[in-house]
Design a protein around this motif. Sequence first.
Motif, PDB file in Angstrom:
ATOM      1  N   LYS A 146      32.804  -0.354 -20.935  1.00 20.63           N
ATOM      2  CA  LYS A 146      33.653  -0.961 -21.817  1.00 20.63           C
ATOM      3  C   LYS A 146      32.701  -1.415 -23.022  1.00 20.63           C
ATOM      4  CE  LYS A 146      37.356  -3.136 -19.079  1.00 20.63           C
ATOM      5  NZ  LYS A 146      38.004  -4.170 -18.764  1.00 20.63           N
ATOM      6  N   GLN A 147      33.726  -1.401 -23.884  1.00 19.67           N
ATOM      7  CA  GLN A 147      33.087  -1.624 -25.509  1.00 19.67           C
ATOM      8  C   GLN A 147      32.504  -3.239 -25.565  1.00 19.67           C
ATOM      9  OE1 GLN A 147      35.752  -1.103 -28.736  1.00 19.67           O
ATOM     10  NE2 GLN A 147      34.734   1.013 -29.090  1.00 19.67           N
ATOM     11  N   ARG A 148      31.457  -3.505 -26.093  1.00 14.60           N
ATOM     12  CA  ARG A 148      31.133  -4.864 -26.088  1.00 14.60           C
ATOM     13  C   ARG A 148      32.066  -5.692 -26.887  1.00 14.60           C
ATOM     14  NH1 ARG A 148      24.672  -5.365 -28.504  1.00 14.60           N
ATOM     15  NH2 ARG A 148      24.753  -3.904 -26.831  1.00 14.60           N
ATOM     16  N   GLU A 149      32.393  -6.811 -26.457  1.00 10.52           N
ATOM     17  CA  GLU A 149      33.661  -7.693 -26.806  1.00 10.52           C
ATOM     18  C   GLU A 149      32.941  -8.965 -27.103  1.00 10.52           C
ATOM     19  OE1 GLU A 149      36.132  -8.296 -23.951  1.00 10.52           O
ATOM     20  OE2 GLU A 149      35.325  -9.780 -23.027  1.00 10.52           O
ATOM     21  N   PHE A 150      33.631  -9.303 -28.488  1.00 11.73           N
ATOM     22  CA  PHE A 150      33.242 -10.728 -29.228  1.00 11.73           C
ATOM     23  C   PHE A 150      33.774 -11.796 -28.143  1.00 11.73           C
ATOM     24  CE2 PHE A 150      32.921 -14.139 -32.194  1.00 11.73           C
ATOM     25  CZ  PHE A 150      34.040 -15.051 -31.962  1.00 11.73           C
ATOM     26  N   THR A 151      32.664 -13.056 -27.872  1.00 14.63           N
ATOM     27  CA  THR A 151      32.861 -14.044 -27.032  1.00 14.63           C
ATOM     28  C   THR A 151      33.194 -15.235 -27.849  1.00 14.63           C
ATOM     29  OG1 THR A 151      31.815 -12.896 -25.290  1.00 14.63           O
ATOM     30  CG2 THR A 151      32.260 -15.272 -24.941  1.00 14.63           C
ATOM     31  N   ALA A 152      32.355 -15.483 -28.648  1.00 12.89           N
ATOM     32  CA  ALA A 152      32.165 -16.862 -29.296  1.00 12.89           C
ATOM     33  C   ALA A 152      30.967 -16.791 -30.697  1.00 12.89           C
ATOM     34  CB  ALA A 152      31.763 -17.970 -28.758  1.00 12.89           C
ATOM     35  N   ALA A 153      31.401 -17.576 -31.756  1.00  9.71           N
ATOM     36  CA  ALA A 153      30.569 -17.547 -32.640  1.00  9.71           C
ATOM     37  C   ALA A 153      30.543 -18.851 -33.461  1.00  9.71           C
ATOM     38  CB  ALA A 153      31.028 -16.293 -33.747  1.00  9.71           C
ATOM     39  N   ILE A 154      29.566 -19.276 -34.276  1.00 12.60           N
ATOM     40  CA  ILE A 154      29.271 -20.507 -35.049  1.00 12.60           C
ATOM     41  C   ILE A 154      28.842 -19.922 -36.418  1.00 12.60           C
ATOM     42  CG2 ILE A 154      27.067 -20.861 -33.856  1.00 12.60           C
ATOM     43  CD1 ILE A 154      27.807 -23.916 -33.862  1.00 12.60           C
ATOM     44  N   THR A 155      29.286 -20.756 -37.417  1.00 11.32           N
ATOM     45  CA  THR A 155      28.666 -20.442 -38.839  1.00 11.32           C
ATOM     46  C   THR A 155      27.456 -21.509 -38.895  1.00 11.32           C
ATOM     47  OG1 THR A 155      30.072 -22.398 -39.693  1.00 11.32           O
ATOM     48  CG2 THR A 155      31.052 -20.405 -39.662  1.00 11.32           C
ATOM     49  N   GLN A 156      26.951 -21.354 -39.961  1.00  9.26           N
ATOM     50  CA  GLN A 156      25.686 -21.921 -40.317  1.00  9.26           C
ATOM     51  C   GLN A 156      26.107 -23.541 -40.411  1.00  9.26           C
ATOM     52  OE1 GLN A 156      23.775 -21.729 -44.346  1.00  9.26           O
ATOM     53  NE2 GLN A 156      22.123 -20.896 -43.199  1.00  9.26           N
ATOM     54  N   GLY A 157      27.186 -24.029 -40.683  1.00 11.34           N
ATOM     55  CA  GLY A 157      27.774 -25.294 -41.017  1.00 11.34           C
ATOM     56  C   GLY A 157      28.369 -25.799 -39.468  1.00 11.34           C
ATOM     57  N   GLY A 158      28.450 -25.003 -38.485  1.00  9.83           N
ATOM     58  CA  GLY A 158      29.002 -25.542 -37.473  1.00  9.83           C
ATOM     59  C   GLY A 158      30.445 -25.251 -36.912  1.00  9.83           C
ATOM     60  N   VAL A 159      31.086 -24.447 -37.786  1.00  6.88           N
ATOM     61  CA  VAL A 159      32.403 -24.063 -37.412  1.00  6.88           C
ATOM     62  C   VAL A 159      32.336 -22.957 -36.515  1.00  6.88           C
ATOM     63  CG1 VAL A 159      34.439 -22.951 -38.201  1.00  6.88           C
ATOM     64  CG2 VAL A 159      33.195 -24.515 -39.706  1.00  6.88           C
ATOM     65  N   THR A 160      33.064 -23.247 -35.424  1.00  5.65           N
ATOM     66  CA  THR A 160      33.047 -22.254 -34.199  1.00  5.65           C
ATOM     67  C   THR A 160      34.288 -21.504 -34.200  1.00  5.65           C
ATOM     68  OG1 THR A 160      34.011 -24.061 -32.715  1.00  5.65           O
ATOM     69  CG2 THR A 160      31.621 -23.903 -32.925  1.00  5.65           C
ATOM     70  N   ASN A 161      34.397 -20.498 -33.338  1.00  4.37           N
ATOM     71  CA  ASN A 161      35.360 -19.462 -33.160  1.00  4.37           C
ATOM     72  C   ASN A 161      35.109 -18.845 -31.797  1.00  4.37           C
ATOM     73  OD1 ASN A 161      37.773 -17.922 -33.467  1.00  4.37           O
ATOM     74  ND2 ASN A 161      36.591 -16.197 -34.230  1.00  4.37           N
ATOM     75  N   TYR A 162      36.281 -18.697 -30.852  1.00  2.00           N
ATOM     76  CA  TYR A 162      36.165 -18.280 -29.488  1.00  2.00           C
ATOM     77  C   TYR A 162      37.251 -17.185 -29.184  1.00  2.00           C
ATOM     78  CZ  TYR A 162      33.426 -22.651 -28.905  1.00  2.00           C
ATOM     79  OH  TYR A 162      32.652 -23.715 -28.886  1.00  2.00           O
TER      80      TYR A 162
END
Length: 120
Positions: free
Chosen positions: A43-59
């Motif tokens: 399978k392709q690599r999939e996004f799990t979670a991210a965080i900006t330099q300022g601490g904003v998160t995405n899941y």
Amino acid sequence: QVQLVDSGGGLVQPGGSLRLSCAASGSIFSIYDMGWYRQVPGKQREFTAAITQGGVTNYADSVKGRFAISRDNAKNTVYLQMNSLKPEDTAVYFCNADILTTSWRRNDYWGQGTQVTVSS
């Protein structure tokens, strides 16, 4: 030269927890977004979670409410706290970082990957 070293994977039972770490080192001027991706064979690599330099998160929807991403900017390190793990979370987890080097070049960098296996 910039290097990302991720660690913390292992074997855990369903419902258990693991904490992944990823440390960036080398000729770093600034680190922008940092994140985690995962990949299973075939399978392709999939996004799990991210965080900006300022601490904003995405899941990713599949991990919301169970995983928590954080970072320590002083240590150039990003973490992924994984709780309530399920067998379908089994994958190789890769950290990713958007980095501006001291040579004024901006690129995406990847860790070498750490295996997470959720099984009884």
